[in-house]
Every structure is written in structure tokens, then in C-alpha cells.
Design a protein around this motif. Structure first.
Motif, PDB file in Angstrom:
ATOM      1  N   TYR A 256     -10.093  11.635   5.727  1.00 48.75           N
ATOM      2  CA  TYR A 256      -9.330  10.689   4.913  1.00 48.75           C
ATOM      3  C   TYR A 256     -10.155   9.543   4.338  1.00 48.75           C
ATOM      4  CZ  TYR A 256      -5.465  13.061   7.229  1.00 48.75           C
ATOM      5  OH  TYR A 256      -4.593  14.017   7.700  1.00 48.75           O
ATOM      6  N   LYS A 257     -11.389   9.361   4.843  1.00 48.64           N
ATOM      7  CA  LYS A 257     -12.184   8.230   4.365  1.00 48.64           C
ATOM      8  C   LYS A 257     -13.588   8.680   4.012  1.00 48.64           C
ATOM      9  CE  LYS A 257     -10.045   4.710   7.334  1.00 48.64           C
ATOM     10  NZ  LYS A 257     -10.321   3.728   8.415  1.00 48.64           N
TER      11      LYS A 257
ATOM     12  N   ARG B 133     -17.400  10.626  -2.297  1.00 59.45           N
ATOM     13  CA  ARG B 133     -16.032  11.181  -2.351  1.00 59.45           C
ATOM     14  C   ARG B 133     -15.940  12.406  -3.246  1.00 59.45           C
ATOM     15  NH1 ARG B 133     -12.336   6.234  -3.846  1.00 59.45           N
ATOM     16  NH2 ARG B 133     -10.679   7.758  -3.503  1.00 59.45           N
TER      17      ARG B 133
ATOM     18  N   ALA C 119      -8.976  17.567   8.758  1.00 59.06           N
ATOM     19  CA  ALA C 119      -8.584  16.721   7.632  1.00 59.06           C
ATOM     20  C   ALA C 119      -9.441  15.461   7.652  1.00 59.06           C
ATOM     21  CB  ALA C 119      -7.109  16.345   7.724  1.00 59.06           C
TER      22      ALA C 119
ATOM     23  N   SER D 259      -0.709   9.487   0.677  1.00 60.82           N
ATOM     24  CA  SER D 259      -0.978   9.787   2.079  1.00 60.82           C
ATOM     25  C   SER D 259      -0.632  11.250   2.369  1.00 60.82           C
ATOM     26  CB  SER D 259      -0.141   8.860   2.964  1.00 60.82           C
ATOM     27  OG  SER D 259      -0.330   9.180   4.333  1.00 60.82           O
ATOM     28  N   TYR D 260      -1.624  12.033   2.805  1.00 56.51           N
ATOM     29  CA  TYR D 260      -1.431  13.481   2.952  1.00 56.51           C
ATOM     30  C   TYR D 260      -0.763  13.830   4.276  1.00 56.51           C
ATOM     31  CZ  TYR D 260      -2.463  18.418   3.503  1.00 56.51           C
ATOM     32  OH  TYR D 260      -2.345  19.769   3.712  1.00 56.51           O
TER      33      TYR D 260
ATOM     34  N   GLN E 194       5.513  14.280   0.995  1.00 53.09           N
ATOM     35  CA  GLN E 194       4.301  13.538   0.669  1.00 53.09           C
ATOM     36  C   GLN E 194       4.709  12.289  -0.107  1.00 53.09           C
ATOM     37  OE1 GLN E 194       1.703  14.828   1.982  1.00 53.09           O
ATOM     38  NE2 GLN E 194       1.856  17.060   1.977  1.00 53.09           N
TER      39      GLN E 194
ATOM     40  N   ALA F 235      -0.417  13.281  -3.213  1.00 48.99           N
ATOM     41  CA  ALA F 235      -0.810  14.033  -2.014  1.00 48.99           C
ATOM     42  C   ALA F 235      -0.212  15.422  -1.969  1.00 48.99           C
ATOM     43  CB  ALA F 235      -0.401  13.257  -0.762  1.00 48.99           C
TER      44      ALA F 235
ATOM     45  N   ASN G  37      -9.398  11.857  -2.676  1.00 46.33           N
ATOM     46  CA  ASN G  37      -8.908  10.905  -1.670  1.00 46.33           C
ATOM     47  C   ASN G  37      -8.869  11.501  -0.285  1.00 46.33           C
ATOM     48  OD1 ASN G  37      -8.387   9.024  -3.713  1.00 46.33           O
ATOM     49  ND2 ASN G  37      -6.366   9.917  -4.094  1.00 46.33           N
ATOM     50  N   THR G  38      -8.688  12.806  -0.233  1.00 47.73           N
ATOM     51  CA  THR G  38      -8.569  13.523   1.037  1.00 47.73           C
ATOM     52  C   THR G  38      -9.342  14.825   0.908  1.00 47.73           C
ATOM     53  OG1 THR G  38      -6.300  12.677   1.294  1.00 47.73           O
ATOM     54  CG2 THR G  38      -6.939  14.507   2.713  1.00 47.73           C
TER      55      THR G  38
END
Lengths: 111, 116
Positions: free
Chosen positions: A50-51, A69, A48, B101-102, B97, A96, A30-31
Motif C-alpha cells: 500500500y505504500k 510507485r 498486498a 482504499s483497496y 471499495q 480501488a 496506489n496499490t
């Protein structure tokens, strides 16, 4: 658990050259994150992502979140001596707070 | 200066000793982490604390015992360690966290531990 395969393991380049390193996984992330670790210090976040498909720059550094991904790359342009260090990719899948790290790319820059 | 400090920076201990590693963050964060960094292996997450509560234990042996008395301090108590536990132990902190969402983790410089 998830694994991140980072390559190359090490690089020896001359000052002024461009550098490229990448990270792949069999799992979807996801990240995506890129860290640098200097000797005697903890890792510091560089970029970083994110998408999927995202391309982000931070000065001479550019990183992309692969559209599948499952991969990411980091480019460093016009390397300088202070770029020396170990570069780690990292990512999150579900929670996360659980970061998975790659094995690192050790970068050496010669004058 | 990252705002995360760790003491001691170096520690040598025997297998029968008991010692503690300390981490302090001055960033106003409410999540703290312990990682293990061994040679030629990826950083391994050990423990996560959110708002002083342990939320992750990544199958860490019981000879490692974490303690989080408040959001600014994190300890790792060590007892009857093995030579293969020799590594760099890194502490990190972040905003909590929430979900997927990081929030960026800020790392301390680590404690280099050698177990004889």
C-alpha cells in the motif's frame, strides 16, 4: 489505459531455487498486489502493498512496492512443487475497484 | 474453498444461443465483479457492482448483460456472442471499495466459455 508489463513470461526452475519476477508500468499506482492462479481456479491474493518502498513478506514470499510507485517485484525463496502456477501482479491507480492486471508469469518447478 | 461459487464451470454455446452465467458469494460482501481472462492477455475487468448498483462498465459490448439482483448474486447474460468471446469468465466479490482504499477481491473458479 494503464498497462502492467510483467516479466519473465515463464520460468522453469528446480525445487529449492529462489525465484524473482517483476512488474513495471509507465503510470503511478496506489496499490500493488500479487496473485497466484492454480489450474482450474481463480486468482488468490498473496501479498498486498500500500505504500511506496513497502517491503512485505508472507512465508517464503517477499514483495516490494517500488519507490517510484511504477514497479513491484515478488521473490519466492526455496521453491517447492506446489509453487507451480501463474503469478499475476495487479494494481490500482484511482478507483480501488478498478484493478489492472499484468500478463502473468508461469512458474514450473522440477524436482 | 474461496466462498465464491460459479456455475456452470464449463459452457459451450453457438453464436445464436442465449445463456447465463451465475455467481454467488457467501462472504457477506457488498461488491461484485465480472472479469474476462483470455489466453495470453491480462485479466480484463468487465463490470463492477456496489450495493447492487452498477458502478463500472469497462466498455463491454452489449451482447454481455450483467444483472445483480442482490449483494450475494451476480449474473452475466450472454446472447449472440462471437468466437472471440471464448474465454474464462471470473467473478469476484469484496467489501465495497470506498475511494482509493483497496479491499481484497476474492475470486470464484470461473466459467470456461467456448463459443462455436
Amino acid at each position: 489505459g494503464q498497462q502492467l508489463n510483467q516479466s519473465p513470461q515463464s520460468m522453469f526452475i528446480q525445487e529449492g531455487e529462489d525465484v524473482s519476477m517483476n512488474c513495471t508500468s509507465s503510470s503511478i499506482f496506489n496499490t500493488w498486489l500479487w496473485y497466484k492462479q492454480d489450474p482450474g481456479e481463480g486468482p488468490v491474493l498473496l501479498i498486498a502493498l500500500y505504500k511506496a518502498g513497502e517491503l512485505t513478506s508472507n512465508g517464503r514470499l517477499t514483495a516490494q512496492f517500488g519507490i517510484t510507485r511504477k514497479d513491484s517485484f515478488l521473490n519466492i525463496s526455496a521453491s517447492i512443487p506446489s509453487d507451480v502456477g501463474i503469478y499475476f501482479c495487479a494494481g490500482t491507480t484511482g478507483t480501488a475497484s478498478k484493478l489492472t492486471f499484468g500478463t502473468g508469469t508461469r512458474l514450473q518447478v522440477t524436482l | 474453498e474461496t466462498g465464491v461459487t460459479q456455475t456452470p464451470r464449463h459452457l459451450v454455446m453457438g453464436m445464436t444461443n442465449k445463456k447465463s452465467l451465475k455467481c454467488e458469494q457467501h462472504l457477506g460482501h457488498n461488491a461484485m465483479y465480472w472479469y474476462k481472462q483470455s489466453a495470453k492477455k491480462p485479466l480484463e475487468l468487465m463490470f463492477v457492482y456496489n450495493f447492487k448498483e452498477q458502478t463500472e462498465n469497462n466498455s463491454v459490448p452489449s451482447r454481455f448483460s450483467p444483472e445483480c439482483p442482490n449483494s450475494s448474486h451476480l449474473f452475466l447474460h450472454l446472447h449472440t456472442l462471437q468466437p472471440e468471446d471464448s474465454a474464462l469468465y471470473l467473478c469476484a466479490s469484496s467489501q465495497a471499495q470506498l475511494g482509493s482504499s483497496y479491499n481484497e477481491q476474492f475470486f470464484g473458479p470461473g466459467t470456461r466459455l467456448t463459443v462455436l
